[in-house]
Design an enzyme around this catalytic site. Structure first.
Site, PDB file in Angstrom:
ATOM      1  CG  ASP A  10      -4.756   3.575   9.328  1.00  0.00           C
ATOM      2  OD1 ASP A  10      -4.611   3.684   8.092  1.00  0.00           O
ATOM      3  OD2 ASP A  10      -5.722   4.079   9.927  1.00  0.00           O
ATOM      4  CB  SER A  11      -3.309   7.609   7.971  1.00  0.00           C
ATOM      5  OG  SER A  11      -4.623   7.101   7.822  1.00  0.00           O
ATOM      6  CE1 TYR A  42      -0.155   9.458   7.387  1.00  0.00           C
ATOM      7  CE2 TYR A  42       0.269   7.266   6.481  1.00  0.00           C
ATOM      8  CZ  TYR A  42       0.513   8.232   7.432  1.00  0.00           C
ATOM      9  OH  TYR A  42       1.429   7.988   8.422  1.00  0.00           O
ATOM     10  CB  CYS A  73      -2.839   3.033   5.873  1.00  0.00           C
ATOM     11  SG  CYS A  73      -3.342   4.534   5.050  1.00  0.00           S
ATOM     12  CG  ASN A  74      -7.314   0.380   1.983  1.00  0.00           C
ATOM     13  OD1 ASN A  74      -7.554  -0.521   1.211  1.00  0.00           O
ATOM     14  ND2 ASN A  74      -7.743   0.365   3.233  1.00  0.00           N
ATOM     15  CB  THR A  75      -3.776   6.107   1.543  1.00  0.00           C
ATOM     16  OG1 THR A  75      -5.191   6.301   1.521  1.00  0.00           O
ATOM     17  CG2 THR A  75      -3.113   7.202   0.756  1.00  0.00           C
ATOM     18  CD  GLU A 155     -11.099   9.556  11.782  1.00  0.00           C
ATOM     19  OE1 GLU A 155     -10.887  10.474  12.572  1.00  0.00           O
ATOM     20  OE2 GLU A 155     -10.201   8.827  11.315  1.00  0.00           O
ATOM     21  CB  CYS A 188     -11.076   3.536   2.590  1.00  0.00           C
ATOM     22  SG  CYS A 188     -10.814   4.710   3.927  1.00  0.00           S
ATOM     23  CB  THR A 189      -8.765   1.817   7.321  1.00  0.00           C
ATOM     24  OG1 THR A 189      -8.736   3.242   7.149  1.00  0.00           O
ATOM     25  CG2 THR A 189      -7.421   1.222   7.030  1.00  0.00           C
ATOM     26  CG  HIS A 190     -12.115   5.418   8.139  1.00  0.00           C
ATOM     27  ND1 HIS A 190     -10.757   5.248   8.001  1.00  0.00           N
ATOM     28  CD2 HIS A 190     -12.273   6.375   9.097  1.00  0.00           C
ATOM     29  CE1 HIS A 190     -10.130   6.073   8.814  1.00  0.00           C
ATOM     30  NE2 HIS A 190     -11.024   6.771   9.490  1.00  0.00           N
TER      31      HIS A 190
HETATM   32  N1  DGL Z   1      -6.391   4.906   6.392  1.00  0.00           N
HETATM   33  C1  DGL Z   1      -6.741   5.581   5.164  1.00  0.00           C
HETATM   34  C2  DGL Z   1      -6.972   4.537   4.067  1.00  0.00           C
HETATM   35  O1  DGL Z   1      -7.260   3.403   4.322  1.00  0.00           O
HETATM   36  C3  DGL Z   1      -7.982   6.444   5.330  1.00  0.00           C
HETATM   37  C4  DGL Z   1      -7.728   7.683   6.154  1.00  0.00           C
HETATM   38  C5  DGL Z   1      -6.715   8.613   5.508  1.00  0.00           C
HETATM   39  O2  DGL Z   1      -7.023   9.258   4.489  1.00  0.00           O
HETATM   40  O3  DGL Z   1      -5.609   8.682   6.026  1.00  0.00           O
HETATM   41  O4  DGL Z   1      -6.845   4.857   2.924  1.00  0.00           O
END
Ligand code: DGL
Length: 285
Positions: A10-11, A42, A73-75, A155, A188-190
């Site tokens: 993940d990012s 990301y 990571c979704n992105t 975060e 999104c992961t968060h």
């Molecule tokens: N991990 C990213 C996602 O799931 C979120 C954090 C980022 O922007 O890197 O899109």
């Protein structure tokens, strides 16, 4: 093959929500996690940069001979999965398709309600979720909404009860709420960490789809098809690597993982491409 680890990246630390689901579902699997904490987020970067980062991190994971790599990571999944699948010598799974399939499955049939997607700016601009949903349910309207400030406040440790989180959710979800979706992808992961807050704003008649859960299920299916599941019922190891600040990763990451994080090693991006025959970096105590 069965005993090889699963690589997950993940990012930053958000992908630990996927690791948590994987460890719940497949407790015998060894997992190598990479969080690109030096280069997060990301979600506001260009597709070219996201692909380059995702490729570099995946190349690092290849050193551990994984049987599967999960772009948690979704992105990265939205912007880079196609290219990663072509360029990496191991199977790669992203979070977008499993999340989209689950959103279609949970949207009440026959009610003609739209499906909502919330995610980072880059994920929304890629329309990857919309494409994946449309491929499965061409008639279903889709509403997409970028929520760029949510990652930062999550975060910081703010939860669903926090007034700032609530205010942001009310604002970001206004348009989606008005259209009464049947399901909503937390893209999104968060976002699984503030699922309760989303449910409060949208009401309990909207099915919230956590792509972490859907991805862990898809990973299990993929490994089962390849007869690559580790037969162990427990005892899978988790080894984490980050590109910056292992201490913060350990502290904040344990909230995402819902268990203490023990082994974290710090690998700078320059070290991603060191020769294969050099010793694998070991965790710092
Ligand atoms: N991990 C990213 C996602 O799931 C979120 C954090 C980022 O922007 O890197 O899109």
């Amino acid at each position: 093959m069965q005993n090889q680890p699963i690589g997950i990246f993940d990012s930053g630390l958000g992908g630990l929500t996927v690791v948590q689901e994987m460890r719940r579902r497949l407790p015998g699997e060894d997992i190598i996690y990479f969080g690109d904490t030096a280069r997060v987020p990301y979600g506001s970067k260009s597709p070219q940069t996201v692909f380059r980062f995702a490729f570099e991190v995946s190349s690092f994971l290849l050193r551990f001979e994984p049987k599967l790599i999960i772009a948690a990571c979704n992105t990265a999944s939205a912007l880079a999965l196609d290219k990663l699948e072509k360029q990496l010598p191991v199977p790669v799974l992203g979070v977008v398709e499993p999340g989209a399939a689950e959103a279609v499955r949970r949207n009440p049939p026959g009610a003609n309600r739209p499906i909502g997607v919330i995610a980072t700016e880059a994920t929304i601009n890629s329309h990857a979720y919309a494409r994946a949903i449309q491929a499965l349910a061409p008639e279903t309207p889709i509403i997409e909404q970028a929520c760029p400030s949510l990652v930062a406040v999550i975060e910081e440790g703010r939860t669903s009860r926090d007034p700032i989180v609530r205010m942001l959710l009310i604002d970001y979800l206004e348009k989606i709420r008005a259209l009464n979706p049947g399901s909503l992808v937390l893209g999104c992961t968060h976002y699984p960490l503030i699922k309760a807050g989303v449910a409060e704003v949208l009401g309990d008649h909207v099915a919230l789809v956590d792509s972490a859960e859907a991805t862990a299920r898809a990973a299990e299916q993929r490994l089962a098809q390849q007869a690559a599941l580790n037969g162990r019922a427990a005892g899978g190891r988790l080894q984490c690597y980050v590109s910056d600040n292992p201490q913060r990763f350990r502290e904040v990451g344990s909230r995402f993982l819902a268990e203490p994080i023990k082994d974290v090693a710090w690998i700078t991006p320059e070290q991603f491409f060191v020769e294969q025959d050099q010793p694998t970096p070991q965790p710092v105590p």
